[in-house]
Design an enzyme around this catalytic site. Structure first.
Site, PDB file in Angstrom:
ATOM      1  N   TYR A   1       0.855  -1.189   0.000  1.00  0.00           N
ATOM      2  CA  TYR A   1       0.000   0.000   0.000  1.00  0.00           C
ATOM      3  C   TYR A   1       0.887   1.233   0.000  1.00  0.00           C
ATOM      4  O   TYR A   1       1.572   1.521   0.984  1.00  0.00           O
ATOM      5  CB  TYR A   1      -0.907  -0.046   1.229  1.00  0.00           C
ATOM      6  CG  TYR A   1      -1.830   1.128   1.457  1.00  0.00           C
ATOM      7  CD1 TYR A   1      -2.150   2.047   0.462  1.00  0.00           C
ATOM      8  CD2 TYR A   1      -2.424   1.313   2.710  1.00  0.00           C
ATOM      9  CE1 TYR A   1      -3.007   3.107   0.695  1.00  0.00           C
ATOM     10  CE2 TYR A   1      -3.294   2.366   2.959  1.00  0.00           C
ATOM     11  CZ  TYR A   1      -3.576   3.254   1.958  1.00  0.00           C
ATOM     12  OH  TYR A   1      -4.431   4.307   2.200  1.00  0.00           O
TER      13      TYR A   1
ATOM     14  N   LYS B   1      -1.731  -1.596  -3.730  1.00  0.00           N
ATOM     15  CA  LYS B   1      -2.730  -0.529  -3.708  1.00  0.00           C
ATOM     16  C   LYS B   1      -1.973   0.765  -3.972  1.00  0.00           C
ATOM     17  O   LYS B   1      -1.208   1.229  -3.126  1.00  0.00           O
ATOM     18  CB  LYS B   1      -3.451  -0.476  -2.361  1.00  0.00           C
ATOM     19  CG  LYS B   1      -4.432   0.692  -2.233  1.00  0.00           C
ATOM     20  CD  LYS B   1      -5.041   0.754  -0.832  1.00  0.00           C
ATOM     21  CE  LYS B   1      -5.925   1.988  -0.665  1.00  0.00           C
ATOM     22  NZ  LYS B   1      -6.489   2.089   0.711  1.00  0.00           N
TER      23      LYS B   1
END
Length: 293
Positions: free
Chosen positions: A135, A163
């Protein structure tokens, strides 16, 4: 793990006015999302107020979510930390209770180098046999995970996706082009998610999905199928909502919106404070424009 694709809700953590976690509302939200087509439930991330939940609460939220989802859709458990040891401990618990994967944010505040980031994520993947989604959100973490580091980590067994929350579509395109087969690129930025998916991305970890789960699912389906016309129509209808859900720091506006919709209370933990009175009509209008009120 079967690859996760589509609309992944970055779920809020409902709370009572006294600040305790509202588990009945959490269960109701999960049921609503599954009924509305949400493809994966993401818990205890930024939108889930991970910075202010205690370690035991963090684990309990993951456990309750996995138990209540009961295999209907995958569960992505936020297990990131700026301590590698802590991230490993959270990941072990997520695996123990049956989460499908963990979401691992770039370590924040201590500003690791690219080599430090690589060693951090590799250590987590090697320590716990549960798929890892990286992320990258430098607007919050300060440290930015460069594409070269992402591609290096994509070679580590157990690291299955990213992400990408910079909103930089050029960067996302290069990652989609260069990432190995089986490594998924997800948007973490609602306003640019449609472009990322039309260009080959695998889904969207979404704040907007908290209030518009059906629309976000349909947007992901259309975009990933290459139906640009339908994807654009849905995206443009949601565009004011994408903007206004960030009129103050997330998750302040989305929690107010959910309360206004009658889905759960809007309580937050300090240092987050309720949505400013002056902005409430703006968020409400964006909900009305999207047909949610």
């Amino acid at each position: 793990m079967k690859p996760i694709v589509g609309s992944i809700v970055a779920l809020v953590t409902p709370m009572h006015e006294d600040g305790s976690v509202d588990y009945p509302s959490l269960r109701r939200l999960i049921d609503w999302h599954i009924a509305e087509g949400t493809d994966c439930i993401g818990v205890v991330g930024t939108t889930g107020e991970s910075p202010t939940v205690a370690p035991e609460e963090h684990c309990e939220i993951i456990r309750v979510a996995v138990e209540h989802v009961a295999g209907r859709v995958p569960v992505m458990a936020g297990a990131g930390a700026n301590s590698t040891r802590e991230a490993i401990e959270l990941s072990r618990y997520a695996k123990q209770v049956g989460a499908d994967c963990t979401l691992q944010v770039v370590p924040y505040y201590n500003k690791p180098t690219q080599e430090g980031q690589y060693q951090h994520f590799r250590s987590i993947a090697e320590a716990v046999d549960i798929p890892v989604v990286l992320y990258n959100v430098p607007g919050r973490t300060v440290a930015d995970m460069l594409p070269e580091t992402v591609l290096r980590l994509a070679q580590v067994p157990g690291i299955v996706g990213l992400k990408e929350a910079t909103g930089n579509i050029e960067r996302a395109c290069w990652l989609i082009k260069q990432a190995p087969k089986g490594f998924s690129i997800y948007s973490g930025d609602d306003p640019t998610a449609v472009a990322l998916m039309l260009l080959g991305g695998h889904g969207n970890v979404s704040v907007t999905a908290n209030v518009a789960p059906r629309a976000m699912h349909e947007l992901c389906v259309a975009a990933m199928a290459g139906d640009a016309k339908r994807a654009a129509k849905i995206h443009l209808a949601l565009l004011p909502l994408h903007k206004q859900l960030f009129c103050e720091p997330n998750p302040i506006p989305v929690k107010w919106a959910l309360q206004r919709m009658g889905r759960c209370g809007g309580a937050l933990r300090l240092p987050l404070t309720p949505l400013s009175a002056a902005l409430q009509p703006v968020v409400e209008q964006s909900l009305r424009d999207a047909g949610l009120l």
